[in-house]
Write an enzyme that holds these catalytic residues in place. Sequence first.
Site, mmCIF file in Angstrom:
data_model
loop_
_atom_site.group_PDB
_atom_site.id
_atom_site.type_symbol
_atom_site.label_atom_id
_atom_site.label_comp_id
_atom_site.label_asym_id
_atom_site.label_seq_id
_atom_site.Cartn_x
_atom_site.Cartn_y
_atom_site.Cartn_z
ATOM 1 N N HIS A 129 6.026 -4.072 4.675
ATOM 2 C CA HIS A 129 5.664 -4.560 6.005
ATOM 3 C C HIS A 129 6.573 -5.685 6.476
ATOM 4 O O HIS A 129 6.754 -5.884 7.681
ATOM 5 C CB HIS A 129 4.210 -5.032 6.019
ATOM 6 C CG HIS A 129 3.226 -3.925 5.795
ATOM 7 N ND1 HIS A 129 1.892 -4.143 5.566
ATOM 8 C CD2 HIS A 129 3.381 -2.576 5.758
ATOM 9 C CE1 HIS A 129 1.266 -2.995 5.400
ATOM 10 N NE2 HIS A 129 2.148 -2.022 5.513
ATOM 11 N N PHE A 375 -0.038 -2.287 -1.432
ATOM 12 C CA PHE A 375 1.185 -3.041 -1.698
ATOM 13 C C PHE A 375 1.957 -3.443 -0.439
ATOM 14 O O PHE A 375 3.193 -3.515 -0.458
ATOM 15 C CB PHE A 375 2.103 -2.250 -2.643
ATOM 16 C CG PHE A 375 1.372 -1.586 -3.773
ATOM 17 C CD1 PHE A 375 0.512 -2.306 -4.572
ATOM 18 C CD2 PHE A 375 1.535 -0.234 -4.008
ATOM 19 C CE1 PHE A 375 -0.171 -1.699 -5.610
ATOM 20 C CE2 PHE A 375 0.849 0.385 -5.048
ATOM 21 C CZ PHE A 375 -0.015 -0.342 -5.849
ATOM 22 N N CYS A 376 1.262 -3.709 0.657
ATOM 23 C CA CYS A 376 1.922 -4.080 1.920
ATOM 24 C C CYS A 376 2.996 -3.065 2.305
ATOM 25 O O CYS A 376 4.037 -3.419 2.859
ATOM 26 C CB CYS A 376 2.537 -5.481 1.815
ATOM 27 S SG CYS A 376 1.322 -6.794 1.684
ATOM 28 N N ALA A 377 2.712 -1.807 2.001
ATOM 29 C CA ALA A 377 3.602 -0.707 2.385
ATOM 30 C C ALA A 377 2.724 0.506 2.678
ATOM 31 O O ALA A 377 2.882 1.575 2.099
ATOM 32 C CB ALA A 377 4.600 -0.409 1.269
#
Length: 458
Positions: A129, A375-377
Site C-alpha cells: 500500500h 500484509f498491507c497488500a
Amino acid sequence: MSVPTAAADQAICAPLPVLGADVTVPLVTGGDVTYAALDYAASSPALQRVWDDVAAYAPYYGSVHRGAGYLSQLSTDLFESSRVTVAEFLGCRADDQVVFTRSTTDSLNLLAAALPADCQVFVFETEHHASLLPWRDARVTYLDAPRTPDQAVVTLEEALAARDPHGPALVCVTGASNVTGELWPVRELAAAAHAHGARIVLDAAQLAPHHPVDIAALDVDWVAFSGHKLYAPFGSGVLAGRADWLVDAEPYLAGGGASRKVARRADGGVDVQWHTTAARHEAGSPNVIGVYSIAAACKALTEAGFDRLVAREQQLVTRVREGLAGVPEVKVLSLFGDDAPRVGVLSFVVEGWNSSHFAAALSAEYGIGVRDGLFCAHPLVRTLLGSEPQDPGECGAPEAAPGERSLNAIRVSFGAGTPDEHIERFLGAVRELVGEGARWTYRTEEGRCVPDRGAAQV
C-alpha cells in the site's frame, strides 16, 4: 570532529548479532523460551552494531544545522556524513540527492507530492500500500498482477506504449514482494520505462535489507526504503535519486530548515526562498539518531559482506521451502512460481486452519513471532488466495473447512540476524500444529488473537 563508534573490525558472525537475541517470552503451556523473531518483513531487530554506534553517539546529541555549539556542529557533521554513507550504500550517481524521511511510505508520498503537472503513474496491483496508494492526485493506471517476470515487463511496455508520449510519466515497482519475497525484474522494467520516456521509482523496503541495491546499475530514477526494515530503529527512511523533480516542487513540508530566506512584503505577505538541496524536503528538526542508525546499518551490512549475507539467507530460504513442502496441508503463495528467486519472506496458508489462530498458536505455544493477515497488500493477497479474505485480525472467524483455503495468509520472514535454530523451531511447530492441532483455544481480545485462558485446553 568525530564520534566514537563500535569497533568496525568486530567479529562478524553468521548470523549477525542483533539486539534482543536473548529475550525470553512465556509460553501458555508453561515455562518460557527464547523468542524467535520471524517477522523481519514488518520490522527487523536492530543490529547490535547499530545499537552500539547509536549509544556511543547519544551523549553528543545536539541540534542539526541550527547551532554554533560543539555538539550541534558535531551532530550536523554526523547527519551530513550519514547522507554520504547512504549514497555510497545505494550506488547513487554524482548528482543524485538523498532525502531523509520517516519511512518508505513517507518517501513515496513525498515523491507523489513532487510529481510534475499532469504526470501519469503506472503501478502494479501487487504493490504494498505504501507504493500503491500515494498517487491519488495523479492520473494512475493500475496494472494487473503478472504471473512471470517477463509478463511484468510486457504488461508495462504495453501500458506505456498506449499513453500520451509527450507528458511526464512515472513507474512505481517493488524490488522484492513483502508477501511472497519474490524478486522483480527491476533492471528490465527500468529499461522499458526509459524506452517510453517514463521514469521509475523502486520500492526497496524489502529488497535493501536482503540484497545489494545499486541505483546506477539498476538504472532507476529513485529508490525508497525504511530504516526499520534495515536493522535500524527510530523511524527514519530514505528517498534517493534524481534532484530535478524534487527541486522544482514545493517543499513537502513548509517550515524551518526547508527555507533559506523569509521576508515580509510591503503588502503584508511573506516571501520565501526555499533550499534547492535535500533540505528543501526536510523541514523541522531532523531525526538525527534515526538517520545515523540507518548509516550505521549500511556500514555494518557492507562490512559484513553482502555476498556472504545473501548466500546464508538463501540457505535459510531453501530450508524453509523444503520444510514447508514436506507438509501437504501447507501451500506457499507465489506469483511467479514455486522456484522463483526470493528473499527471506514467504507467505502460506494451512488447509483447515484460520490464519490468525495458527499464528497465535505459534506465538503462545512455541514463542515464535510471525504475521498473519493481508500484509498491507490487499489486492495482491486476494489475487494469490483466489478469494475474498476476511478483515485482518479477525481470529474469531470460522475456520476454513478441510480442503478450503485459509481466509488470510501467514507470513514468515527472516534475515541476517536469524539463527538456524529459529528456522528449525518454526518448521517443527508447523508440523506439530498441522499434525496434532493447537493445545489451546483462541479468541479475539482488543483486535488480537490470544489464548483463551478461561477455557479448557484442547
